[in-house]
Design a protein around this motif. Structure first.
Motif, mmCIF file in Angstrom:
data_model
loop_
_atom_site.group_PDB
_atom_site.id
_atom_site.type_symbol
_atom_site.label_atom_id
_atom_site.label_comp_id
_atom_site.label_asym_id
_atom_site.label_seq_id
_atom_site.Cartn_x
_atom_site.Cartn_y
_atom_site.Cartn_z
ATOM 1 N N LEU A 84 0.870 -1.174 0.000
ATOM 2 C CA LEU A 84 0.000 0.000 0.000
ATOM 3 C C LEU A 84 0.904 1.221 0.000
ATOM 4 C CD1 LEU A 84 -2.787 -1.111 2.497
ATOM 5 C CD2 LEU A 84 -2.721 -1.304 0.005
ATOM 6 N N VAL A 85 0.772 2.034 -1.043
ATOM 7 C CA VAL A 85 1.627 3.203 -1.241
ATOM 8 C C VAL A 85 0.799 4.450 -1.016
ATOM 9 C CG1 VAL A 85 3.124 4.431 -2.851
ATOM 10 C CG2 VAL A 85 3.016 1.918 -2.921
ATOM 11 N N ALA A 86 1.284 5.325 -0.144
ATOM 12 C CA ALA A 86 0.588 6.589 0.128
ATOM 13 C C ALA A 86 1.616 7.633 0.522
ATOM 14 C CB ALA A 86 -0.445 6.400 1.239
ATOM 15 N N ASP A 87 1.350 8.868 0.135
ATOM 16 C CA ASP A 87 2.271 9.965 0.455
ATOM 17 C C ASP A 87 1.683 10.981 1.425
ATOM 18 O OD1 ASP A 87 4.491 9.137 -1.139
ATOM 19 O OD2 ASP A 87 3.351 9.716 -2.904
ATOM 20 N N GLU A 88 0.393 11.163 1.397
ATOM 21 C CA GLU A 88 -0.255 12.109 2.299
ATOM 22 C C GLU A 88 -0.500 11.434 3.644
ATOM 23 O OE1 GLU A 88 -0.541 15.259 1.457
ATOM 24 O OE2 GLU A 88 0.333 14.717 -0.472
ATOM 25 N N ALA A 89 -0.351 12.190 4.723
ATOM 26 C CA ALA A 89 -0.436 11.633 6.077
ATOM 27 C C ALA A 89 -1.740 10.880 6.325
ATOM 28 C CB ALA A 89 -0.252 12.738 7.113
ATOM 29 N N GLU A 90 -2.858 11.451 5.929
ATOM 30 C CA GLU A 90 -4.148 10.814 6.179
ATOM 31 C C GLU A 90 -4.271 9.490 5.415
ATOM 32 O OE1 GLU A 90 -8.704 11.984 5.396
ATOM 33 O OE2 GLU A 90 -7.547 13.460 6.555
ATOM 34 N N ALA A 91 -3.891 9.498 4.154
ATOM 35 C CA ALA A 91 -3.951 8.277 3.343
ATOM 36 C C ALA A 91 -2.970 7.228 3.877
ATOM 37 C CB ALA A 91 -3.644 8.592 1.878
ATOM 38 N N PHE A 92 -1.811 7.670 4.307
ATOM 39 C CA PHE A 92 -0.815 6.756 4.857
ATOM 40 C C PHE A 92 -1.367 6.100 6.127
ATOM 41 C CE2 PHE A 92 3.140 5.258 6.657
ATOM 42 C CZ PHE A 92 3.899 4.936 5.541
ATOM 43 N N GLY A 93 -1.988 6.893 6.973
ATOM 44 C CA GLY A 93 -2.594 6.374 8.202
ATOM 45 C C GLY A 93 -3.688 5.351 7.914
ATOM 46 N N ARG A 94 -4.519 5.633 6.921
ATOM 47 C CA ARG A 94 -5.570 4.674 6.532
ATOM 48 C C ARG A 94 -4.961 3.374 6.020
ATOM 49 N NH1 ARG A 94 -7.926 9.295 4.301
ATOM 50 N NH2 ARG A 94 -7.292 8.618 2.219
ATOM 51 N N ALA A 95 -3.883 3.485 5.259
ATOM 52 C CA ALA A 95 -3.214 2.287 4.734
ATOM 53 C C ALA A 95 -2.633 1.443 5.869
ATOM 54 C CB ALA A 95 -2.120 2.686 3.742
ATOM 55 N N VAL A 96 -2.024 2.104 6.836
ATOM 56 C CA VAL A 96 -1.488 1.382 7.997
ATOM 57 C C VAL A 96 -2.626 0.681 8.732
ATOM 58 C CG1 VAL A 96 -0.397 1.633 10.271
ATOM 59 C CG2 VAL A 96 0.545 2.859 8.297
ATOM 60 N N GLU A 97 -3.686 1.412 8.979
ATOM 61 C CA GLU A 97 -4.823 0.840 9.709
ATOM 62 C C GLU A 97 -5.414 -0.362 8.969
ATOM 63 O OE1 GLU A 97 -8.942 2.207 11.904
ATOM 64 O OE2 GLU A 97 -8.167 3.465 10.274
ATOM 65 N N SER A 98 -5.624 -0.246 7.671
ATOM 66 C CA SER A 98 -6.237 -1.357 6.943
ATOM 67 C C SER A 98 -5.326 -2.579 6.933
ATOM 68 C CB SER A 98 -6.616 -0.947 5.519
ATOM 69 O OG SER A 98 -5.480 -0.755 4.719
ATOM 70 N N THR A 99 -4.028 -2.376 6.873
ATOM 71 C CA THR A 99 -3.094 -3.502 6.896
ATOM 72 C C THR A 99 -3.108 -4.196 8.248
ATOM 73 O OG1 THR A 99 -1.673 -2.400 5.292
ATOM 74 C CG2 THR A 99 -0.689 -4.189 6.548
ATOM 75 N N ILE A 100 -3.220 -3.436 9.295
ATOM 76 C CA ILE A 100 -3.196 -3.997 10.644
ATOM 77 C C ILE A 100 -4.532 -4.633 11.015
ATOM 78 C CG2 ILE A 100 -3.031 -3.380 13.089
ATOM 79 C CD1 ILE A 100 -0.933 -1.280 12.200
ATOM 80 N N VAL A 101 -5.619 -4.012 10.632
ATOM 81 C CA VAL A 101 -6.943 -4.449 11.071
ATOM 82 C C VAL A 101 -7.515 -5.570 10.201
ATOM 83 C CG1 VAL A 101 -9.337 -3.693 11.375
ATOM 84 C CG2 VAL A 101 -7.452 -2.245 12.155
ATOM 85 N N SER A 102 -7.320 -5.496 8.914
ATOM 86 C CA SER A 102 -7.968 -6.438 7.994
ATOM 87 C C SER A 102 -7.087 -7.654 7.716
ATOM 88 C CB SER A 102 -8.296 -5.733 6.677
ATOM 89 O OG SER A 102 -8.737 -6.683 5.724
ATOM 90 N N ASP A 103 -7.567 -8.822 8.122
ATOM 91 C CA ASP A 103 -6.841 -10.054 7.816
ATOM 92 C C ASP A 103 -6.778 -10.288 6.309
ATOM 93 O OD1 ASP A 103 -6.294 -10.626 10.474
ATOM 94 O OD2 ASP A 103 -8.072 -11.881 10.719
ATOM 95 N N THR A 104 -7.820 -9.907 5.589
ATOM 96 C CA THR A 104 -7.848 -10.077 4.135
ATOM 97 C C THR A 104 -6.764 -9.233 3.487
ATOM 98 O OG1 THR A 104 -10.207 -10.554 4.168
ATOM 99 C CG2 THR A 104 -9.268 -9.855 2.056
ATOM 100 N N VAL A 105 -6.674 -7.965 3.859
ATOM 101 C CA VAL A 105 -5.625 -7.083 3.311
ATOM 102 C C VAL A 105 -4.264 -7.652 3.668
ATOM 103 C CG1 VAL A 105 -4.577 -4.788 3.442
ATOM 104 C CG2 VAL A 105 -7.060 -5.015 3.271
ATOM 105 N N TRP A 106 -4.094 -8.081 4.911
ATOM 106 C CA TRP A 106 -2.810 -8.618 5.347
ATOM 107 C C TRP A 106 -2.412 -9.832 4.500
ATOM 108 C CZ3 TRP A 106 -0.495 -13.031 6.890
ATOM 109 C CH2 TRP A 106 0.781 -12.894 7.439
ATOM 110 N N ARG A 107 -3.335 -10.785 4.308
ATOM 111 C CA ARG A 107 -3.026 -11.981 3.524
ATOM 112 C C ARG A 107 -2.694 -11.634 2.072
ATOM 113 N NH1 ARG A 107 -7.085 -14.120 6.663
ATOM 114 N NH2 ARG A 107 -8.667 -13.742 5.095
ATOM 115 N N GLU A 108 -3.470 -10.727 1.481
ATOM 116 C CA GLU A 108 -3.215 -10.327 0.091
ATOM 117 C C GLU A 108 -1.863 -9.654 -0.051
ATOM 118 O OE1 GLU A 108 -6.575 -7.884 -0.861
ATOM 119 O OE2 GLU A 108 -7.917 -9.611 -1.120
ATOM 120 N N GLN A 109 -1.534 -8.761 0.882
ATOM 121 C CA GLN A 109 -0.251 -8.059 0.832
ATOM 122 C C GLN A 109 0.912 -9.022 1.066
ATOM 123 O OE1 GLN A 109 0.200 -4.699 -0.005
ATOM 124 N NE2 GLN A 109 -1.927 -5.065 -0.584
ATOM 125 N N SER A 110 0.743 -9.934 2.003
ATOM 126 C CA SER A 110 1.797 -10.900 2.292
ATOM 127 C C SER A 110 2.087 -11.770 1.066
ATOM 128 C CB SER A 110 1.391 -11.771 3.487
ATOM 129 O OG SER A 110 2.404 -12.711 3.781
#
Length: 146
Positions: A84-110
């Motif tokens: 997940l690539v983001a440059d703006e602070a808010e978008a970066f924060g959302r990307a971090v949150e979705s990676t940590i919270v969502s098992d689906t996102v985590w599995r896909e990214q892994s």
């Protein structure tokens, strides 16, 4: 759950103190630590080279949340299938949150990280001529490049 960011400390005094307080782990210990991470967070805005720690994350399947600056040397697809690539602070924060919270996102990214690592190795014409250190979950081993 571990969230790790990278911040380079270049002063010799700090490096000595840090090393003294936290001994350098074995390779197996380092792999165990890294594979316990939910994500590798790379909020680099300016760089003068390649953030080699990203290669480790890709090889071990550690999901990445990364800025476009840090991602540039790695030929990451823009569709978010690898990181997940983001440059703006808010978008970066959302990307971090979705990676940590969502098992689906985590599995896909892994899975995407591991596939991208394999592609990078296969695309490297010199890989057959040099040894490539491949870190695999739970152990480290040297193999001839593909």
């Amino acid at each position: 759950m571990h969230i790790h960011t990278h911040n380079t400390h270049t002063t010799q005094t700090y490096t000595h103190t840090y090393t003294h307080m936290h001994p350098i782990p074995s390779q197996a210990g380092m792999v165990r630590e890294l594979t316990s991470w939910r994500a590798m967070i790379v909020p680099v805005l300016y760089t003068t080279g390649i953030n080699t720690k990203v290669y480790t994350a890709l090889a071990l399947g550690i999901p990445l949340v990364i800025t476009s600056t840090a991602a540039a040397p790695f030929d990451l697809p823009a569709n978010g299938s690898v990181a997940l690539v983001a440059d703006e602070a808010e978008a970066f924060g959302r990307a971090v949150e979705s990676t940590i919270v969502s098992d689906t996102v985590w599995r896909e990214q892994s899975a995407g990280s591991r596939r991208h690592w394999a592609r990078l190795l296969n695309d490297d014409r010199a890989a057959a001529d040099v040894k490539v250190r491949r870190l695999q979950a739970g152990r480290g081993e040297e193999e001839a490049g593909d």
